[in-house]
Every structure is written in structure tokens, then in C-alpha cells.
Design a protein around this motif. Structure first.
Motif, PDB file in Angstrom:
ATOM      1  N   ASN A   1       0.858  -1.179   0.000  1.00 59.45           N
ATOM      2  CA  ASN A   1       0.000   0.000   0.000  1.00 59.45           C
ATOM      3  C   ASN A   1       0.901   1.238   0.000  1.00 59.45           C
ATOM      4  OD1 ASN A   1      -2.035   1.863   0.251  1.00 59.45           O
ATOM      5  ND2 ASN A   1      -2.594   1.310   2.342  1.00 59.45           N
ATOM      6  N   LEU A   2       0.967   1.912  -1.123  1.00 62.25           N
ATOM      7  CA  LEU A   2       1.796   3.100  -1.299  1.00 62.25           C
ATOM      8  C   LEU A   2       3.275   2.830  -0.989  1.00 62.25           C
ATOM      9  CD1 LEU A   2      -0.536   5.857   0.200  1.00 62.25           C
ATOM     10  CD2 LEU A   2      -0.222   5.245  -2.204  1.00 62.25           C
ATOM     11  N   PRO A   3       3.878   1.835  -1.633  1.00 58.05           N
ATOM     12  CA  PRO A   3       5.318   1.620  -1.436  1.00 58.05           C
ATOM     13  C   PRO A   3       6.098   2.793  -2.007  1.00 58.05           C
ATOM     14  CG  PRO A   3       4.553   0.336  -3.308  1.00 58.05           C
ATOM     15  CD  PRO A   3       3.323   0.931  -2.654  1.00 58.05           C
ATOM     16  N   SER A   4       7.233   3.126  -1.370  1.00 55.11           N
ATOM     17  CA  SER A   4       7.963   4.320  -1.784  1.00 55.11           C
ATOM     18  C   SER A   4       9.425   4.082  -2.105  1.00 55.11           C
ATOM     19  CB  SER A   4       7.864   5.399  -0.697  1.00 55.11           C
ATOM     20  OG  SER A   4       8.304   4.902   0.546  1.00 55.11           O
ATOM     21  N   ASP A   5      10.020   2.987  -1.622  1.00 54.45           N
ATOM     22  CA  ASP A   5      11.439   2.780  -1.860  1.00 54.45           C
ATOM     23  C   ASP A   5      11.765   1.295  -1.744  1.00 54.45           C
ATOM     24  OD1 ASP A   5      14.001   3.516  -2.537  1.00 54.45           O
ATOM     25  OD2 ASP A   5      14.510   4.374  -0.600  1.00 54.45           O
ATOM     26  N   VAL A   6      12.944   0.934  -2.270  1.00 54.62           N
ATOM     27  CA  VAL A   6      13.381  -0.456  -2.275  1.00 54.62           C
ATOM     28  C   VAL A   6      14.895  -0.485  -2.127  1.00 54.62           C
ATOM     29  CG1 VAL A   6      13.471  -0.445  -4.810  1.00 54.62           C
ATOM     30  CG2 VAL A   6      13.326  -2.628  -3.588  1.00 54.62           C
ATOM     31  N   ALA A   7      15.400  -1.517  -1.450  1.00 51.41           N
ATOM     32  CA  ALA A   7      16.843  -1.683  -1.283  1.00 51.41           C
ATOM     33  C   ALA A   7      17.173  -3.168  -1.377  1.00 51.41           C
ATOM     34  CB  ALA A   7      17.315  -1.118   0.056  1.00 51.41           C
ATOM     35  N   ILE A   8      18.400  -3.457  -1.834  1.00 54.73           N
ATOM     36  CA  ILE A   8      18.834  -4.839  -2.025  1.00 54.73           C
ATOM     37  C   ILE A   8      20.017  -5.112  -1.111  1.00 54.73           C
ATOM     38  CG2 ILE A   8      19.462  -6.596  -3.713  1.00 54.73           C
ATOM     39  CD1 ILE A   8      16.791  -5.135  -4.249  1.00 54.73           C
ATOM     40  N   ALA A   9      19.930  -6.187  -0.325  1.00 56.28           N
ATOM     41  CA  ALA A   9      20.994  -6.572   0.590  1.00 56.28           C
ATOM     42  C   ALA A   9      22.101  -7.312  -0.162  1.00 56.28           C
ATOM     43  CB  ALA A   9      20.432  -7.459   1.698  1.00 56.28           C
ATOM     44  N   PRO A  10      23.292  -7.424   0.422  1.00 52.31           N
ATOM     45  CA  PRO A  10      24.391  -8.161  -0.236  1.00 52.31           C
ATOM     46  C   PRO A  10      24.027  -9.608  -0.592  1.00 52.31           C
ATOM     47  CG  PRO A  10      25.241  -6.865   1.581  1.00 52.31           C
ATOM     48  CD  PRO A  10      23.751  -6.772   1.665  1.00 52.31           C
ATOM     49  N   ASP A  11      23.147 -10.237   0.189  1.00 51.23           N
ATOM     50  CA  ASP A  11      22.749 -11.622  -0.102  1.00 51.23           C
ATOM     51  C   ASP A  11      21.599 -11.702  -1.099  1.00 51.23           C
ATOM     52  OD1 ASP A  11      20.591 -10.778   1.395  1.00 51.23           O
ATOM     53  OD2 ASP A  11      20.786 -12.301   2.956  1.00 51.23           O
ATOM     54  N   GLY A  12      21.167 -10.550  -1.649  1.00 48.41           N
ATOM     55  CA  GLY A  12      20.093 -10.531  -2.636  1.00 48.41           C
ATOM     56  C   GLY A  12      18.713 -10.319  -2.061  1.00 48.41           C
TER      57      GLY A  12
END
Length: 316
Positions: free
Chosen positions: A54-65
């Protein structure tokens, strides 16, 4: 299919203010037949095991994927495996330790620690790679409480950069959570901001800041000196209307979401315009694209806020 976006009931006015001030809205038809680069769709992330984003705003990827998505409308972080399988959620609505109030930005450092801009609670929260709470950093500018929009860490992980929504600055913190400096002020001159949003850091430590209402990305040296600017106001290829997200690929090409034109523009590491991401030789149209991430496998993760999903594409 994803559900239509619904604003959270609590703190509705504040959340609407943040969305309007960052200009997350969808824009005009920006289909362009030239200056495009095809990308291949892999999958979309839109649901958990019990409820949609619901209204996502950002995303990040960890070293393990591992994939972390800021699910702002639900005041939580949603986690997926690299193949898109749902893992679980982190946090719930509230002001306690490990809880969130309208979070907006996220980053993950080289050790897998997760940093969340807990916007409505005026703080950044830090978790280890297992999801255990580590610490919180209140975000202040003298006596003023600041709504953090996004965070990034230096390559050495000894400096944390935070963009402020209501003071129009980039604030710097050390590992202990003490403020060690700040850049900028409200304005449209070089090194000034009007609602700085997403922030990321290059391999050499250069800091890339999306300057939303000034329709540009400003790039700073480690010492805060302005290196250069990407983009200018406009609606043509190479111009920006309402930029929101910025990400770098393995060649340090610069990817910028334009949440009004509904496209992603790409510039080389010397800030020359290259192309717009496309499908079948037409500009890919996203629904209010905001935060992005690019992983080591050259996959790009695009948060489509008003479509309530993160779409994943291969850049190769």
C-alpha cells in the motif's frame, strides 16, 4: 492485479502533505519512440502472504540478494528473496522501537544492516541483517524536528546521509548517531534544495541527491562541495519534470525516475543523457515511479507507488 491505492486513515493530512510536497503523482503521456533502451521484465512484487503493498515508496537490495520494500501505507518493511518469494515483514504502525509511522526511504549497507527513514516518527531506525533492532537516530535541525525522506551510507559505512523534508537539507551522522554536519538550505541556487528526496552514494563517495522541485539531481564531493548537476526542468528526453528516485549501475550510469512523466531516464557517469528505459522501442510507462535500486546482477527494481508494486527488470 493490485488494489487501488488507499491513504492510511491515521495522520492522513501529514501523509498527503508528504506525497504532494514530493510530487509523487502520475503525469502526462510520455511515450517516446526514440532515445530508448529495451529492458526485459522479470517479475513484480505486490503481495505478501496476507495483504497487498500500500503506497510503497522505496526499495533496497541486501548483499545476499534479499529485497526490502518500504510499504508506507501499511507502516512496515516487506522482505522477499531474490527470486521474488515472500519472506516476511518488519515492523508495524506505532512510535515504539521497531515500529514505523509512514516510512519513506530505505538503504542496506555492505554488512546487511537496514536503515529506514521513519518519517512520521522523525527518526532513522537501524536493524541488523536478521531484522533485530540496533538503534534509532532522532533527526533534528537545532530545535526543529525533521521528517527524514531517505538515507544512504558512505562506502566506509562511517557516515550516514539523511535528506530532510521540512528543512531542505542533507544531514550527516557518524556511526554513533551524532550529527557531524549538514549541507544546503531552501532555494534553487547551486547546492540549495527544494524538497530533497532520494539519496545514494557512488563508489568514490560522491553523494547524489534528488532535488525534487528544482527538477535536478545534484552530485556532491565527500566534503560537500558541489561537483555537478544532472538534468534540467522540462519534458523532453534528458530533461526532468518531477524526479524522485536515483540509482547507479555497475558502470555508475545514473538512473532517475520522473514521477510526473512516468519514465526512467538514464545518464552516463559524465552526466550525458543516454536513453529512456523502454519496451518494444517505446518508453516504458510506470505509474508514479519513485525509489529504485540496481543489484549486482544488473537488475533494476522500480517502486511504482500508485500501482502498489515494485517491478523488476533486467538491464542486460
Amino acid at each position: 492485479m493490485t488494489r487501488q491505492a488507499q491513504h492510511p486513515k491515521n495522520n492522513r493530512k501529514l501523509y498527503l502533505f508528504l506525497i504532494v510536497s514530493l510530487v509523487f503523482g502520475s503525469g502526462i503521456d510520455a511515450t517516446i519512440a526514440s532515445d530508448t533502451q529495451p529492458v526485459r521484465h522479470i517479475f513484480d512484487l505486490a503481495f505478501t502472504d496476507s495483504s497487498p503493498l500500500n503506497l510503497p515508496s522505496d526499495v533496497a537490495i541486501a548483499p545476499d540478494g534479499r529485497i526490502y520494500i518500504v510499504d508506507g501505507g501499511n507502516s512496515r518493511i516487506v522482505m522477499y528473496k531474490s527470486n521474488g518469494d515472500f519472506i516476511g515483514t518488519l515492523g508495524s504502525k506505532g512510535a515504539g522501537v521497531g515500529q514505523f509511522d509512514m516510512p519513506l526511504g530505505i538503504t542496506v549497507d555492505k554488512k546487511g544492516r537496514v536503515y529506514v527513514a521513519d518519517t512520521g516518527n522523525y527518526r532513522v531506525q537501524i536493524f541488523d541483517h536478521t531484522g533485530m533492532f540496533v538503534k534509532q537516530i532522532p533527526i533534528r535541525d537545532k530545535d526543529l524536528k525533521i521528517r527524514p525522506v531517505d538515507i544512504a551510507t558512505s562506502p566506509s559505512m562511517d557516515t550516514l546521509y539523511v535528506t530532510g523534508n521540512n528543512n531542505h537539507k542533507v544531514m550527516l551522522y557518524n556511526r554513533q548517531g551524532h550529527q557531524i554536519g549538514q549541507w544546503g538550505k531552501k532555494g534553487n541556487n547551486p547546492s540549495e534544495f527544494r524538497y530533497p528526496a532520494t539519496i545514494t552514494v557512488g563508489r568514490d563517495g560522491a553523494v547524489y541527491v534528488v532535488d525534487v522541485l528544482n527538477s535536478r539531481v545534484q552530485i556532491f564531493e565527500v566534503n560537500g562541495k558541489l561537483r555537478t548537476t544532472v538534468g534540467r526542468w522540462g519534458v523532453l528526453p534528458g530533461e526532468l519534470f518531477r524526479p524522485k528516485g536515483v540509482a547507479l549501475d555497475k558502470n555508475e550510469n545514473i538512473y532517475i525516475t520522473d514521477s510526473y512523466m512516468d519514465v526512467i531516464e538514464v545518464f552516463d557517469n559524465k552526466t550525458n543523457f543516454l536513453h529512456i528505459l523502454s519496451n518494444n522501442k517505446q518508453a516504458n510507462k510506470f505509474v508514479s515511479p519513485v525509489g529504485m535500486a540496481i543489484d549486482s546482477n544488473n537488475r533494476i527494481y522500480i517502486t511504482e507507488m500508485l500501482e502498489n508494486k515494485v517491478s523488476v527488470y533486467s538491464l542486460e
